[in-house]
Design a protein around this motif. Structure first.
Motif, PDB file in Angstrom:
ATOM      1  N   CYS A   1      -7.075   4.893   7.609  1.00 40.11           N
ATOM      2  CA  CYS A   1      -5.846   5.954   7.119  1.00 40.11           C
ATOM      3  C   CYS A   1      -5.736   7.194   7.956  1.00 40.11           C
TER       4      CYS A   1
ATOM      5  N   GLY B   1      -6.271   7.244  -3.373  1.00 38.68           N
ATOM      6  CA  GLY B   1      -7.792   6.694  -3.072  1.00 38.68           C
ATOM      7  C   GLY B   1      -7.739   5.060  -3.384  1.00 38.68           C
ATOM      8  N   ARG B   2      -6.636   4.463  -3.347  1.00 30.75           N
ATOM      9  CA  ARG B   2      -6.830   3.129  -3.807  1.00 30.75           C
ATOM     10  C   ARG B   2      -6.301   2.070  -3.008  1.00 30.75           C
ATOM     11  N   GLU B   3      -6.455   2.196  -1.499  1.00 32.15           N
ATOM     12  CA  GLU B   3      -6.118   1.320  -0.424  1.00 32.15           C
ATOM     13  C   GLU B   3      -6.461  -0.040  -0.814  1.00 32.15           C
ATOM     14  N   GLU B   4      -7.737  -0.132  -1.206  1.00 30.34           N
ATOM     15  CA  GLU B   4      -8.359  -1.362  -0.958  1.00 30.34           C
ATOM     16  C   GLU B   4      -7.919  -2.238  -2.396  1.00 30.34           C
TER      17      GLU B   4
ATOM     18  N   ARG C   1       0.819  -1.074  -0.017  1.00 29.57           N
ATOM     19  CA  ARG C   1       0.032  -0.055  -0.005  1.00 29.57           C
ATOM     20  C   ARG C   1       1.076   1.505   0.033  1.00 29.57           C
TER      21      ARG C   1
ATOM     22  N   GLN D   1       0.064   8.663   6.166  1.00 31.75           N
ATOM     23  CA  GLN D   1      -0.946   8.945   5.579  1.00 31.75           C
ATOM     24  C   GLN D   1      -0.796  10.133   4.376  1.00 31.75           C
TER      25      GLN D   1
ATOM     26  N   HIS E   1      -2.987   5.223  -0.609  1.00 32.68           N
ATOM     27  CA  HIS E   1      -4.033   6.408  -0.037  1.00 32.68           C
ATOM     28  C   HIS E   1      -3.981   7.655  -0.641  1.00 32.68           C
TER      29      HIS E   1
ATOM     30  N   ALA F   1     -12.026  -1.460   4.979  1.00 32.87           N
ATOM     31  CA  ALA F   1     -11.018  -0.114   4.713  1.00 32.87           C
ATOM     32  C   ALA F   1     -10.013  -0.017   5.713  1.00 32.87           C
TER      33      ALA F   1
END
Ligand code: SF4
Length: 330
Positions: free
Chosen positions: A198, A213-216, A146, A204, A210, A195
């Motif tokens: 963050c 916006g693509r953490e997952e 991540r 962060q 993060h 989720a």
């Protein structure tokens, strides 16, 4: 790979860890032996399940010498409920080596102990021996892929090797805190399944997943193999005040552990059925769907070992897969 991203992230991580780390029993009065016990217990097992058992285990076996002197039955009993019993046997074997030769002082020496792989050796060396030895498991890979928004498959050995080399290059002198901080971040902030938190993460402002916006989307993994389903009948066989036990085969799942008479598929008629219930237990690759029966036998049938309820509780380690049926033992 851009090592600067991670090396700049080390200090904020250590600061965060010193403030937010959980108070866990194995973080007090640590020795190489207690670190080894904790790491083996924590493999594939939840922290909450380990806490109390870790304290009890060390009360029974406070030193490698005490553990080495115990019988296998005593060690398995103390491990009861933690699952993956081969870890207990390995720890027992490791204690015998340590009692004889002393605790190893190098990564290679720790790695050569029975049951110790790269991850456990890295964790014990970092945490208890002050050595900069990366401990890379799924949690650490999740956090790092991540941070880097790295799409490499984490089930691929090359991904693990790449991140291990990266960690080694940035290891700070506080080896214990760094190793534990990475694990802690993965356990309470950068969590799996859902989720990550963050907003409470020291990374962060720099974490690439993060920021995008693509953490997952990370980590990337191979598809999981479907579990094999095994239907089985478990008989809590009673005769007077005694209960029947048998040992599982020496190889395979729960090897050599005690169980109630267990039959794949249907059970033969062993006596009068007094109660029946269903339970399931999930292992890594197998799911048992069990029909449990309380059965009154007319005599102490062979080839079983017949024990009292008290002996069963105090002496015999019964895997937690059978916990649903132990309420019939009184
Ligand atoms: Fe994980 Fe979020 Fe922290 Fe990135 S910012 S490391 S995704 S918790």
């Amino acid at each position: 790979m851009d090592a600067k991203l991670l090396s700049d992230a080390v200090s904020p991580l250590l600061e965060w860890y010193r403030i937010y780390k959980r108070d866990l029993p194995w973080r007090h009065g640590r020795t190489p032996y207690t670190a080894l016990v904790a790491e083996l217990m924590l493999q594939q097992t939840r922290v909450e399940a380990v806490k109390e058992r870790y304290v009890r285990f060390l009360a029974s076996f406070p030193t490698p010498e005490a553990l080495a002197a115990a019988s296998e039955e005593e060690v398995l009993k103390a491990w009861e409920g933690l699952g993956y019993y081969s870890r207990a046997r390995h720890l027992h074997a490791a204690a015998k080596v340590i009692a004889e030769q002393g605790f190893p002082t190098t990564f290679e020496g720790v790695r050569a102990l029975p049951g110790v792989g790269d991850y456990t050796a890295g964790a014990v060396c970092s945490i208890a021996l002050g050595l900069p030895a990366p401990a890379v498991d799924g949690n650490v890979l999740r956090v790092l892929t991540r941070l880097y928004a790295d799409p490499s498959n984490i089930d691929d050995g090359a991904t693990k090797a790449k991140f291990a080399a990266l960690l080694k290059a940035v290891y700070p002198p506080e080896t214990a805190d760094f190793c534990e901080a990475l694990m802690e971040l993965g356990a309470i902030v950068c969590v799996p399944n859902g989720a990550p938190a963050c907003g409470g993460c020291p990374w962060q402002k720099v974490c690439r997943a993060h920021l995008a916006g693509r953490e997952e989307h990370f980590p990337v993994r191979s598809e999981k193999r479907a579990r094999k389903v095994v239907n089985a009948t478990v008989c809590v066989l009673r005769c007077g005040a005694k209960y029947a036990l048998e040992k599982r085969p020496a190889k395979g799942l729960l090897a050599g552990l005690w169980q109630f008479p267990f039959f794949e598929g249907e059970a033969p008629a062993l006596g009068r059925v007094l109660a029946e219930k269903h339970a399931k237990h999930i292992f890594t690759h197998v799911e048992w769907r069990m029909t449990g029966r309380l059965v009154e036998a007319e005599s102490e049938l062979a080839p079983y070992t017949w024990v009292t309820a008290r002996e069963l509780r105090e002496t015999y380690a019964l895997p937690s897969a059978f916990r649903a049926f132990t309420e019939w033992v009184r």
